[in-house]
Design a protein around this motif. Structure first.
Motif, PDB file in Angstrom:
ATOM      1  N   LYS A 217      26.869  51.133  -6.234  1.00 17.22           N
ATOM      2  CA  LYS A 217      25.725  50.280  -5.937  1.00 17.22           C
ATOM      3  C   LYS A 217      25.913  49.443  -4.678  1.00 17.22           C
ATOM      4  CE  LYS A 217      22.761  46.711  -7.970  1.00 17.22           C
ATOM      5  NZ  LYS A 217      22.442  45.915  -9.186  1.00 17.22           N
ATOM      6  N   ASP A 218      27.048  48.769  -4.534  1.00 16.43           N
ATOM      7  CA  ASP A 218      27.251  47.897  -3.378  1.00 16.43           C
ATOM      8  C   ASP A 218      27.261  48.693  -2.078  1.00 16.43           C
ATOM      9  OD1 ASP A 218      27.363  45.759  -5.076  1.00 16.43           O
ATOM     10  OD2 ASP A 218      29.548  45.508  -4.997  1.00 16.43           O
ATOM     11  N   GLN A 219      27.894  49.864  -2.104  1.00 11.54           N
ATOM     12  CA  GLN A 219      27.946  50.688  -0.899  1.00 11.54           C
ATOM     13  C   GLN A 219      26.576  51.277  -0.574  1.00 11.54           C
ATOM     14  OE1 GLN A 219      31.263  53.492  -0.713  1.00 11.54           O
ATOM     15  NE2 GLN A 219      32.400  52.228  -2.177  1.00 11.54           N
ATOM     16  N   LEU A 220      25.814  51.635  -1.591  1.00 12.76           N
ATOM     17  CA  LEU A 220      24.471  52.154  -1.371  1.00 12.76           C
ATOM     18  C   LEU A 220      23.575  51.077  -0.763  1.00 12.76           C
ATOM     19  CD1 LEU A 220      22.230  54.233  -1.598  1.00 12.76           C
ATOM     20  CD2 LEU A 220      21.992  53.653  -4.032  1.00 12.76           C
ATOM     21  N   ARG A 221      23.675  49.866  -1.297  1.00  8.70           N
ATOM     22  CA  ARG A 221      22.881  48.755  -0.747  1.00  8.70           C
ATOM     23  C   ARG A 221      23.275  48.483   0.704  1.00  8.70           C
ATOM     24  NH1 ARG A 221      20.108  45.015  -3.682  1.00  8.70           N
ATOM     25  NH2 ARG A 221      20.990  43.343  -2.393  1.00  8.70           N
TER      26      ARG A 221
ATOM     27  N   ASP B  51      21.983  48.784   6.440  1.00  6.41           N
ATOM     28  CA  ASP B  51      22.284  49.228   7.802  1.00  6.41           C
ATOM     29  C   ASP B  51      21.139  50.070   8.363  1.00  6.41           C
ATOM     30  OD1 ASP B  51      24.720  47.946   7.622  1.00  6.41           O
ATOM     31  OD2 ASP B  51      25.874  49.780   7.204  1.00  6.41           O
ATOM     32  N   LEU B  52      20.563  50.930   7.511  1.00 12.34           N
ATOM     33  CA  LEU B  52      19.473  51.789   7.966  1.00 12.34           C
ATOM     34  C   LEU B  52      18.231  50.951   8.286  1.00 12.34           C
ATOM     35  CD1 LEU B  52      18.713  55.249   6.381  1.00 12.34           C
ATOM     36  CD2 LEU B  52      16.922  53.872   7.422  1.00 12.34           C
ATOM     37  N   LEU B  53      17.937  49.992   7.446  1.00 13.21           N
ATOM     38  CA  LEU B  53      16.797  49.111   7.708  1.00 13.21           C
ATOM     39  C   LEU B  53      16.996  48.340   9.011  1.00 13.21           C
ATOM     40  CD1 LEU B  53      16.238  47.743   4.091  1.00 13.21           C
ATOM     41  CD2 LEU B  53      14.625  49.169   5.376  1.00 13.21           C
ATOM     42  N   ASP B  54      18.220  47.890   9.236  1.00 16.47           N
ATOM     43  CA  ASP B  54      18.522  47.170  10.467  1.00 16.47           C
ATOM     44  C   ASP B  54      18.361  48.085  11.674  1.00 16.47           C
ATOM     45  OD1 ASP B  54      19.521  44.717  11.805  1.00 16.47           O
ATOM     46  OD2 ASP B  54      21.228  46.011  12.335  1.00 16.47           O
ATOM     47  N   GLY B  55      18.793  49.337  11.527  1.00 17.61           N
ATOM     48  CA  GLY B  55      18.661  50.294  12.614  1.00 17.61           C
ATOM     49  C   GLY B  55      17.220  50.616  12.951  1.00 17.61           C
ATOM     50  N   ALA B  56      16.325  50.411  11.979  1.00 20.39           N
ATOM     51  CA  ALA B  56      14.905  50.739  12.178  1.00 20.39           C
ATOM     52  C   ALA B  56      14.070  49.533  12.582  1.00 20.39           C
ATOM     53  CB  ALA B  56      14.344  51.352  10.889  1.00 20.39           C
ATOM     54  N   LYS B  57      14.729  48.422  12.885  1.00 21.50           N
ATOM     55  CA  LYS B  57      13.974  47.181  13.110  1.00 21.50           C
ATOM     56  C   LYS B  57      13.041  47.254  14.320  1.00 21.50           C
ATOM     57  CE  LYS B  57      17.697  44.763  15.640  1.00 21.50           C
ATOM     58  NZ  LYS B  57      18.692  45.857  15.582  1.00 21.50           N
ATOM     59  N   ASN B  58      13.313  48.142  15.264  1.00 19.33           N
ATOM     60  CA  ASN B  58      12.454  48.258  16.445  1.00 19.33           C
ATOM     61  C   ASN B  58      11.408  49.362  16.321  1.00 19.33           C
ATOM     62  OD1 ASN B  58      13.766  46.162  17.888  1.00 19.33           O
ATOM     63  ND2 ASN B  58      15.399  47.577  18.480  1.00 19.33           N
ATOM     64  N   ALA B  59      11.294  49.930  15.144  1.00 19.04           N
ATOM     65  CA  ALA B  59      10.319  51.010  14.948  1.00 19.04           C
ATOM     66  C   ALA B  59       8.898  50.474  15.035  1.00 19.04           C
ATOM     67  CB  ALA B  59      10.535  51.679  13.597  1.00 19.04           C
ATOM     68  N   HIS B  60       7.996  51.297  15.552  1.00 22.35           N
ATOM     69  CA  HIS B  60       6.575  50.961  15.568  1.00 22.35           C
ATOM     70  C   HIS B  60       6.070  50.767  14.147  1.00 22.35           C
ATOM     71  CE1 HIS B  60       2.425  50.929  16.899  1.00 22.35           C
ATOM     72  NE2 HIS B  60       2.134  51.941  16.102  1.00 22.35           N
ATOM     73  N   GLY B  61       6.642  51.512  13.219  1.00 22.54           N
ATOM     74  CA  GLY B  61       6.395  51.393  11.789  1.00 22.54           C
ATOM     75  C   GLY B  61       7.479  52.193  11.096  1.00 22.54           C
ATOM     76  N   HIS B  62       7.915  51.754   9.923  1.00 21.31           N
ATOM     77  CA  HIS B  62       8.993  52.467   9.233  1.00 21.31           C
ATOM     78  C   HIS B  62       8.648  52.643   7.762  1.00 21.31           C
ATOM     79  CE1 HIS B  62      13.353  52.571   7.531  1.00 21.31           C
ATOM     80  NE2 HIS B  62      12.921  53.786   7.766  1.00 21.31           N
TER      81      HIS B  62
END
Length: 339
Positions: free
Chosen positions: A289-293, A298-309
């Motif tokens: 669980k902790d590693q999945l979270r 990390d993925l959400l952070d990587g997508a922070k500049n997306a036009h939409g995610h």
């Protein structure tokens, strides 16, 4: 209605990142297995009441932000006149492959409202039940063509590529017929009430970029151009298609689906002012669980500049994934993205 998914598709601001998972209605859920134990796969696909039930399961049990119609990309090929069977352990089988002009001539362009009436009825029933948007879908022409030409699934696509390179006119005629059928099929889904449409190009990644440009992409572009008048989000997912991203952005899709083989930040730079969907490795759902979270964060952070995610897996959820792990992922996406 929770329209967070639709807002993300349009690049609008959302309170959190919406999530759904490819193949979310399916074999990993015991509730699905219970229904599936009483009918064949094709019988299930053609039973609107049962399709509604299995489509709703992941939304109700796991809290997904969108539902995807339960069906299969190959029901349209059957409606075109290609006899289809599903075999346990072997998958879809077309016993009469399309490998010459006579076989191609036998395929028809069906009236989608009549030939796939069970799909349209499922959509209408779902719209009465759902409190999240409903995604309709079809197989992209190249992917559907591979099944028709090979007679089923393949690892090397010998017959497909042989036709492409030795009988290109025959291949393009087949693609034309699949494309026209797909346009009618997706238009019917939109009229029935689908609120977004996705093209699954499961096998696009077997093509070199030059061959993708010649043999696959123009047909995707034609489909999306024909759907513009419906003013609903259009999603294109080319599996194993990281090398094709530069080309996929010209598909006409509003949202580009990403597999897990590319860093999402790098993909966003290539995609530009379009929304992206993805791209967690489906097997990452097996992490503690902790590693999945952490991976999700990390993925959400990587997508922070997306036009939409729209958060999704990089391909379908595996049938042996524990449902509780999928629930951890849904909750983590909602929690971490709303901070």
């Amino acid at each position: 209605m929770n329209d967070t998914f639709l807002k993300a598709c349009r690049g609008e601001k959302t309170d959190y990142t919406p999530i759904w998972m490819m193949r979310q209605a399916g074999r990993y859920l015991p509730e699905y297995q219970k229904i599936r134990g009483n009918v064949t796969f094709l019988e299930l696909c053609k039973s609107p009441d049962l399709c509604v039930e299995v489509t709703l399961q992941p939304v109700d049990l796991l809290g997904m932000d969108a539902a995807i119609l339960f069906s299969d990309i190959l029901v349209l090929m059957e409606a075109m006149g290609a006899p289809l069977e599903f075999h346990e352990g072997r998958g879809p089988i077309f016993k009469e492959p399309i490998r010459n002009q006579a076989a191609l001539d036998a395929l028809m362009i069906p009236d989608a409202d009549e030939a796939t009436a069970f799909v349209m009825e499922t959509i209408r029933l779902l719209r009465r039940e759902l409190k999240v948007p409903l995604i309709g879908f079809a197989g992209a022409p190249f992917t559907c063509a591979t099944y028709l030409i090979e007679g089923g699934s393949s690892k090397v696509f010998w017959e497909t590529k042989k036709m492409m390179f030795t009988e290109p006119l025959l291949f393009h005629r087949l693609m034309d017929k699949i494309t026209e059928s797909t346009i009618l099929y997706l238009k019917a889904q939109a009229r029935a009430g689908a609120q977004a449409l996705q093209l699954f190009d499961s096998w696009a990644g077997v093509l070199a970029p030059c061959d993708f440009s010649n043999f696959a992409l123009p047909y995707v572009q034609k489909i999306f151009a024909a759907l513009q008048g419906y003013e609903i989000p259009l999603i294109y997912f080319a599996n194993n298609g990281a090398t094709l991203l530069d080309l996929s952005v010209s598909s006409g899709a509003d949202v580009i689906g990403l597999d897990w083989r590319i860093n999402i930040g790098e993909a966003i730079k290539k995609v530009g002012k379009r929304a992206v969907q993805g791209n967690l490795d489906p097997f990452a759902l097996l992490l503690p669980k902790d590693q999945l979270r952490q991976r999700i964060g990390d993925l959400l952070d990587g997508a922070k500049n997306a036009h939409g995610h729209i958060f999704n897996l990089g391909h379908g959820i595996h049938q042996f994934t524990p449902p509780e792990q999928a629930k951890i992922a849904v909750d983590a996406v909602h929690e971490l993205s709303s901070r």
